[in-house]
Design an enzyme around this catalytic site. Structure first.
Site, PDB file in Angstrom:
ATOM      1  N   HIS A 309     -49.331  30.341 -10.229  1.00 51.53           N
ATOM      2  CA  HIS A 309     -48.194  30.560  -9.534  1.00 51.53           C
ATOM      3  C   HIS A 309     -48.428  31.902  -9.017  1.00 51.53           C
ATOM      4  CE1 HIS A 309     -45.961  26.903  -9.426  1.00 51.53           C
ATOM      5  NE2 HIS A 309     -46.775  27.108 -10.931  1.00 51.53           N
ATOM      6  N   CYS A 378     -51.240  30.583  -3.632  1.00 50.79           N
ATOM      7  CA  CYS A 378     -50.729  30.108  -2.592  1.00 50.79           C
ATOM      8  C   CYS A 378     -50.449  31.027  -1.085  1.00 50.79           C
ATOM      9  CB  CYS A 378     -49.527  29.416  -2.801  1.00 50.79           C
ATOM     10  SG  CYS A 378     -49.749  27.661  -3.812  1.00 50.79           S
TER      11      CYS A 378
END
Length: 410
Positions: A309, A378
């Site tokens: 993440h 991301c």
């Protein structure tokens, strides 16, 4: 209205002495006030003459004594209740005093104020009965009824039929139509109720969104970092005790530690990229399943692919965009240290670009087989629309028995 009798000076009202009446007769003589009747014409003439020659003043004591035989009244004799006319004599030709309205003759004590009215009552009107009735209607309201005191039993309904004035007394009762109009004015309209309901919904949604954002950006990091720290501690304890054996690992099971010294990152590496079992717990996942399966660090050739993440849930890869070529990336296992040097970066690529995990990844600048590492996350921050890729190449493999590599010592 009949005026008070003027004071006599020098014993008479212009004629005679103290014992005479207006017509020259003594009070005790026939036709005087003492007999209960009098010559009205002669009395008026004498009274008019006396007004012209004597100043007004209070009655003399002797004059008041002459009224002793007459019925009580404001003037000593009652004009409205004269005695029967005597028979015969000159007095038979005199006229009786007709009945006089008591409201215009005598002084009277004012009646006590009505309950609920102020002590300072309105001045008594000087006109006739019509004027007095008109003034009474103004004082008592449109229907002529007295004001109701605010403490009366009916004052509890003042909100519908009565309204209090500034003096404490109630105004005239409202009509039924006026009371309904006021009730409608106090009642909220459907538009107001709808706007209130919509406003409450918006406020509730805003509070829920604020709580959700707080949970995502703060609480998930707190919880994931705690879980990752506990997993790293347990893993190191197992290594020291010799309970953990090298080999294949189950999905979600931690097997190594990732060090990025420049970013001060130390995070466990677990098997698989499952969100609930691995990534959301603050760990980094190894691509080890299906078409995305990559090599392990101890393989002689291949690409060791990792995912993590960038925001929330521990956000271990939040600042990997700050890495520069040559920065060390270290993978620590139970038996060895694998040291990589950052080689290249792909800032933006679609999530469907799985070629970045090939044994010789496309776009990395590598031309042949080797021992590579690939970090994926991301981008942009707080979104998952694209992927950010960082590649490194192994430069050192060091056994744990020889101690930490220079990249971790310095």
């Amino acid at each position: 209205m009949t005026a008070l009798r003027p004071e006599r000076e020098s014993g008479a009202y212009g004629v005679g002495d103290q014992g005479t009446s207006y017509g020259g007769q003594p009070y005790g003589a026939p036709g005087a006030y003492g007999d209960g009747w009098y010559d009205h014409t002669a009395a008026q003439a004498a009274q008019g003459a006396s007004h012209g020659t004597a100043p007004p003043g209070p009655h003399h004591a002797a004059h008041d004594a002459s009224y002793g035989t007459a019925p009580p009244g404001p003037h000593g004799a009652s004009y409205g209740t004269a005695a029967p006319r005597p028979q015969g004599g000159a007095a038979d030709s005199t006229a009786y005093l007709p009945p006089v309205d008591e409201e215009t003759v005598a002084l009277r004590i004012p009646a006590p104020p009505e309950r609920g009215e102020r002590a300072e009552a309105a001045p008594v009107p000087t006109g006739g009965r019509a004027a007095r009735r008109k003034a009474a209607r103004k004082r008592h309201g449109r229907r002529g009824g007295p004001h109701e005191a605010t403490g009366s039993p009916g004052a509890a309904d003042a909100g519908e039929g009565l309204s209090a004035d500034s003096g404490g007394a109630s105004r005239a009762p409202l009509s039924r139509m006026e009371a309904r109009r006021q009730a409608r004015a106090r009642k909220a309209s459907p538009a107001v109720l709808a706007s209130r309901a919509i406003g409450e919904v918006f406020i509730t949604c805003g509070v829920l969104m604020l709580l959700f954002v707080t949970y995502q950006l703060w609480w998930t990091n707190v919880r994931a970092q705690a879980q990752a720290g506990q997993e790293a501690s347990d893993l190191q304890n197992e290594w020291e005790s010799g309970e953990r054996k090298p080999g294949a690992f189950e999905p979600g099971q931690g097997f190594a530690l990732l060090h990025i010294p420049k970013l001060d990152v130390v995070v466990p590496i677990a098997e698989g990229i499952n969100s609930k079992k691995v990534l959301d717990r603050g760990m980094v996942g190894h691509y080890a399943e299906g078409a995305l399966k990559t090599a392990m660090p101890d393989a002689k050739t291949g690409n060791f692919g990792l995912a993590g993440h960038r925001n929330t849930h521990g956000e271990p890869f939040r600042y990997i965009n700050r890495l520069e070529p040559g920065d060390p990336i270290v993978v620590e296992t139970q038996g060895e240290y694998f040291v990589y040097k950052m080689a290249s970066m792909l800032p933006v690529t679609p999530p469907s670009n799985v070629s970045v995990l090939d044994p010789v990844p496309k776009g990395s600048g590598f031309t042949g087989p080797g021992r590579y590492i690939t970090l994926t996350t991301c981008t942009p921050e707080f979104t998952s629309k694209y992927r950010l890729i960082v590649w490194g190449k192994m430069v050192e493999e060091r056994p744990r028995s020889k101690g930490k590599p220079d990249a971790l010592v310095s």
